[in-house]
Scaffold this active site. Structure first.
Site, PDB file in Angstrom:
ATOM      1  CB  CYS A  48      -0.982  -0.135   1.305  1.00 33.61           C
ATOM      2  SG  CYS A  48      -1.853   1.509   1.590  1.00 33.61           S
ATOM      3  CB  CYS A  51      -0.462   2.259   5.826  1.00 30.97           C
ATOM      4  SG  CYS A  51      -1.024   0.580   5.101  1.00 30.97           S
ATOM      5  CB  CYS A  97      -5.135  -0.407   2.433  1.00 33.80           C
ATOM      6  SG  CYS A  97      -3.761  -0.881   3.622  1.00 33.80           S
ATOM      7  CB  CYS A 100      -3.702   3.378   5.680  1.00 35.08           C
ATOM      8  SG  CYS A 100      -3.958   2.901   3.925  1.00 35.08           S
ATOM      9  CB  CYS A 120      -9.676  -3.671 -11.463  1.00 36.66           C
ATOM     10  SG  CYS A 120      -9.291  -2.433 -12.870  1.00 36.66           S
TER      11      CYS A 120
HETATM   12 FE    FE Z   1      -2.670   1.116   3.508  1.00 37.04          FE
END
Ligand code: FE
Length: 132
Positions: A48, A51, A97, A100, A120
């Site tokens: 991510c 984070c 995510c 975060c 996607c």
């Molecule tokens: Fe994240």
């Protein structure tokens, strides 16, 4: 369960590029075929960009022809949260995510075997980390 990360928009703006902020925090979408990782094929993990949580492995990445990085499975299910998204007159499943809350993209049911899923994902939501 991993600890969640909460930050104000002001804090996120300081850490992210304008494009990352628009996509991760404001649920934007990058233009198809323009993202950094669309054609990327190195071996490693995609984290991510907000984070650093590990989200997808390169072994599940494939070329869906959509213009966005596509994966048929996350590294672990707990890394992703799923949300019903009715924006733009469509019913889609948004993926974020789990740590975060950053917007990643959407998941569709037209992916390859074994899952039949297509995650996607916007390149701007990801950061690639090579595995040794
Ligand atoms: Fe994240």
């Amino acid at each position: 369960m991993a600890d969640k990360i909460y930050k104000t928009d002001e804090e996120w703006r300081k850490e992210l590029s304008a494009e990352q902020f628009r996509i991760l925090r404001e649920k934007g979408t990058e233009r198809a075929f323009t993202g950094e990782y669309y054609k990327y094929s190195e071996t490693g993990n995609y984290l991510c960009a907000g984070c650093g949580q590990e989200l997808f492995g390169s072994e599940t990445k494939y070329d869906s022809g959509s213009g966005w990085p596509s994966y048929w499975q996350p590294i672990k299910k707990e890394a992703i949260d799923f949300h019903r998204d009715k924006s733009f007159g469509m019913i889609r499943t948004e993926v974020t995510c789990s740590k975060c809350g950053g917007h990643l993209g959407h998941v569709f049911e037209d992916g390859p075997k074994p899952t039949g899923l297509r995650y996607c994902i916007n390149s701007a939501s990801l950061k690639f980390k090579k595995t040794d």
